[in-house]
Structures are given as C-alpha cells and as structure tokens.
Design an enzyme around this catalytic site. Structure first.
Site, PDB file in Angstrom:
ATOM      1  CG  HIS A 281      -1.852   1.077   1.366  1.00 39.61           C
ATOM      2  ND1 HIS A 281      -1.800   2.006   2.379  1.00 39.61           N
ATOM      3  CD2 HIS A 281      -2.924   1.419   0.598  1.00 39.61           C
ATOM      4  CE1 HIS A 281      -2.793   2.865   2.234  1.00 39.61           C
ATOM      5  NE2 HIS A 281      -3.495   2.537   1.166  1.00 39.61           N
ATOM      6  NE  ARG A 282      -1.769   5.695   1.193  1.00 41.51           N
ATOM      7  CZ  ARG A 282      -2.318   6.500   2.079  1.00 41.51           C
ATOM      8  NH1 ARG A 282      -1.569   7.377   2.707  1.00 41.51           N
ATOM      9  NH2 ARG A 282      -3.601   6.464   2.336  1.00 41.51           N
TER      10      ARG A 282
ATOM     11  CD  GLU B  74      -2.791   1.838  -3.239  1.00 42.59           C
ATOM     12  OE1 GLU B  74      -3.923   2.318  -3.431  1.00 42.59           O
ATOM     13  OE2 GLU B  74      -1.960   2.377  -2.470  1.00 42.59           O
TER      14      GLU B  74
ATOM     15  CG  ASP C 221      -3.195   6.342  -3.685  1.00 41.94           C
ATOM     16  OD1 ASP C 221      -4.104   5.544  -3.986  1.00 41.94           O
ATOM     17  OD2 ASP C 221      -2.675   6.382  -2.554  1.00 41.94           O
TER      18      ASP C 221
ATOM     19  CG  HIS D 147      -3.503   9.141  -0.106  1.00 40.13           C
ATOM     20  ND1 HIS D 147      -4.195  10.041   0.677  1.00 40.13           N
ATOM     21  CD2 HIS D 147      -4.296   8.058  -0.215  1.00 40.13           C
ATOM     22  CE1 HIS D 147      -5.353   9.513   1.046  1.00 40.13           C
ATOM     23  NE2 HIS D 147      -5.442   8.308   0.519  1.00 40.13           N
TER      24      HIS D 147
ATOM     25  CD  GLU E 231      -7.573   5.110  -4.805  1.00 41.96           C
ATOM     26  OE1 GLU E 231      -6.805   4.539  -3.989  1.00 41.96           O
ATOM     27  OE2 GLU E 231      -8.527   5.821  -4.452  1.00 41.96           O
TER      28      GLU E 231
ATOM     29  CD  GLN F 102      -6.452   0.897  -5.857  1.00 39.63           C
ATOM     30  OE1 GLN F 102      -7.142   0.680  -4.877  1.00 39.63           O
ATOM     31  NE2 GLN F 102      -5.161   1.180  -5.772  1.00 39.63           N
TER      32      GLN F 102
HETATM   33  O1  G3P Z   1      -6.647   1.761  -2.577  1.00 36.97           O
HETATM   34  C1  G3P Z   1      -7.015   1.078  -1.432  1.00 36.97           C
HETATM   35  C2  G3P Z   1      -6.885   2.068  -0.382  1.00 36.97           C
HETATM   36  O2  G3P Z   1      -5.621   2.615  -0.621  1.00 36.97           O
HETATM   37  C3  G3P Z   1      -7.920   3.133  -0.471  1.00 36.97           C
HETATM   38  O3  G3P Z   1      -7.665   4.063   0.455  1.00 36.97           O
HETATM   39  O4  G3P Z   1      -7.153   6.354   0.990  1.00 36.97           O
HETATM   40  O5  G3P Z   1      -5.359   4.672   1.154  1.00 36.97           O
HETATM   41  O6  G3P Z   1      -6.164   5.401  -1.064  1.00 36.97           O
HETATM   42  P1  G3P Z   1      -6.523   5.173   0.357  1.00 36.97           P
HETATM   43 CA    CA Z   2      -5.138   3.920  -2.659  1.00 35.27          CA
END
Ligand code: G3P
Ligand code: CA
Length: 297
Positions: free
Chosen positions: A47-48, A74, A76, A89, A156, A192
């Site tokens: 995540h990130r 992941e 954003d 993000h 994302e 996503q």
């Molecule tokens: O993309 C899954 C999750 O990352 C969504 O929340 O705010 O961390 O982008 P956020």
């Molecule tokens: Ca995300």
C-alpha cells in the site's frame, strides 16, 4: 484435411481425458501460480509501497515493497497543472512534502524540486534514514520505467472528477509501456477507484483491464450493489473494519475478489484469511508474506 482435423481433435480429447484437474489447469494455464487473479491466491499489495517502513509513494518505499515480496505495488494518482500524472495520495502536497498547496496548481518541474521524505523521518524517528530525505515526488512514467519489468501495478484513479484528463493520460502511458492490451499477462495492471464512473469509462475503452471498485462504507455492500459491481469489476476493495465472516462469504459468492485495506496487524491478517479474502492492502508487506507462508506450510 478433414481427417487431420479429426486426428488433432482425437489427440486433444485423449490428452484432456487422461488429465487430473491439476493437469487441466496447467494445460489451460489456469494454475494459481501463474494466474495473478485466481481466487485461490492471497495477494500481497504494498500500500503506497512498503509505506510502514519508508515514505509513501517514493522509490524507497516501492523498492522495499518489491524486495519484501509484495505481488503488487499500489499507486495513487494525482495530476499536475501541466497534466502529468504523479503518484501521491493527497490532492495537496502539505502532508508528504515540506511545501504547501494543491498538486493541480504546480507544474511537474516545480514538484520535482520538493523534498518528499523528510516528513517521514520527523514523524517516525525509529524508521528514519538519511536516504529518505533525498526522495522526490515521482511521476507515473518514472515508476513504470523503474519497475515496469518486474512489478505488478495496482493503480488508483484518485478524485478523477477533479482531473477530466486523468483516465486518458493513464491509458496512454500504460499503452505506450506495453502494459495493457491483448496478449499481456492478465493482472499485470489492476485499476481501482472509488469512482464507478471512472472505472466504467476505462471498461468502455480498454475492456481487458481488470478493475476493482473501492467502497468506503458498509451500506454499499448490499446485494444489489454487489451485483451491479460484478458486471464491470473483478473485485472490491473495502475497509477491513466493516467486514465479518458472513459479509466475506456474501461478497465471494458473487464471484468478486475481495481486497480489504489497510491491514497492518498480523492478527487481523490471519482473521481475514480465515474468512476467505483474496488479498490485502498493507503498509507492511513482509508481515502478510509471513502470515501467508505460515498458512502454506
Ligand atoms: O486503494 C485502497 C486504499 O488505498 C484506499 O484508500 O485512501 O489509502 O487510497 P486510500
Ligand atoms: Ca489507494
């Protein structure tokens, strides 16, 4: 010619008839090792990047995510004043740089001068490293150049309503890098979004890209909504706190993959695996890799 066709058909049927279901999976390349989107896999999504150990969305966090064994990194997306996609993000630079202001007000060349890592050293002194203070904001193109061969990307589209050109630019970059299109490894890129509109516009233009609908509240898990989502997406991403065993079952019964976010404690990872999720977003990919390995042994 007809005889040859019949002979080939006979050989093929004999081959399949003599196969176990495992062998059939191999013949059709459906085995879980090769198929990233198999519901039998548990995907580790950094995540990130490995953002528990390094400043999010930087080369450091993505390199670490890869080396800790994540299946996906992941990402954003935000968009600059000159319509370049960058990985961040928030829609402003306030939290993750030493500057202030909206991403969309800055040109990429300006953003590239910002320090994207010292904030992490100050906030998490136990994890601080000198190299983090040298981290720069990255464009999507840079990430793809650096990791395109080895990594799988879970991208994302953030607030696409603010950036009307986001989807166009994203597809253009992915196409140019030969990451999407027929014949590509299915699942090399997943897109996503919380915006179903953004996902549907991608579906229309590039139906081969696997899509994941992000959901932010329990009310959106009702059967009708899940049914609608299953028409265009392969799965959903949900805050793990709103799940229980029964909800996981309902979601999986609809044929949807289920990737809860953001799961950082091993005990939560174990519970979610027991319930049958098919992957997790985590800031600590090593923890999920360990939990998965413990299960497999
Ligand atoms: O993309 C899954 C999750 O990352 C969504 O929340 O705010 O961390 O982008 P956020
Ligand atoms: Ca995300």
């Amino acid at each position: 010619m007809q005889a040859l066709r019949l002979l080939l058909l006979f050989i093929f049927i004999s081959m399949i008839a003599g196969c176990s279901s495992n062998q059939i999976e191999k013949v059709f390349n459906l085995n879980t090792e090769n198929n990233l989107l198999s519901p039998d896999r548990l995907l580790v999504i950094a995540h990130r990047g490995a953002s528990g150990y390094a400043p999010e969305h930087t080369i450091s966090s993505y390199k670490l995510g890869e080396s800790l064994g994540a299946d996906y990194i992941e990402i954003d997306l935000q968009m600059t004043a000159d319509q370049e996609l960058i990985v961040m993000h928030d829609s402003d630079v306030n939290r993750t740089t030493d500057e202030k202001g909206s991403v969309k007000e800055y040109y990429l060349t300006q953003l590239k001068t910002f320090d994207a890592g010292s904030w992490f050293n100050r906030k998490y002194p136990g994890e601080a490293q000198t190299v983090f203070s040298e981290q720069k904001i990255l464009s999507l193109k840079e990430i793809i150049d650096e990791f395109g061969k080895d990594a799988n990307f879970y991208i994302e589209t953030k607030t696409p309503e603010v950036y009307p050109k986001m989807v166009d630019e994203l597809l253009k970059i992915l196409e140019k890098a030969h990451l999407i299109g027929t014949g590509k490894l299915k699942g090399k890129v997943i897109i996503q979004s919380f915006s179903s509109k953004s996902l549907l516009s991608i579906k229309k233009r590039e139906p081969s890209i696997p899509l994941v609908q992000l959901i932010d509240e329990e009310a959106k898990l009702h059967p009708k909504n899940l049914r609608d989502i299953s028409e265009y997406a392969i799965g959903i991403g949900v805050p793990f706190e709103i799940l229980d065993r029964e909800k996981v079952k309902q979601i999986r019964r609809k044929g949807l993959l289920l990737h809860p976010y953001t799961v950082n404690k091993k005990e939560d990872m174990e519970t979610l695996m027991d319930w049958g999720v098919t992957g997790m977003f985590t800031n600590y990919p090593d923890r999920l890799v360990e939990v998965r390995e413990e299960r497999n042994n």
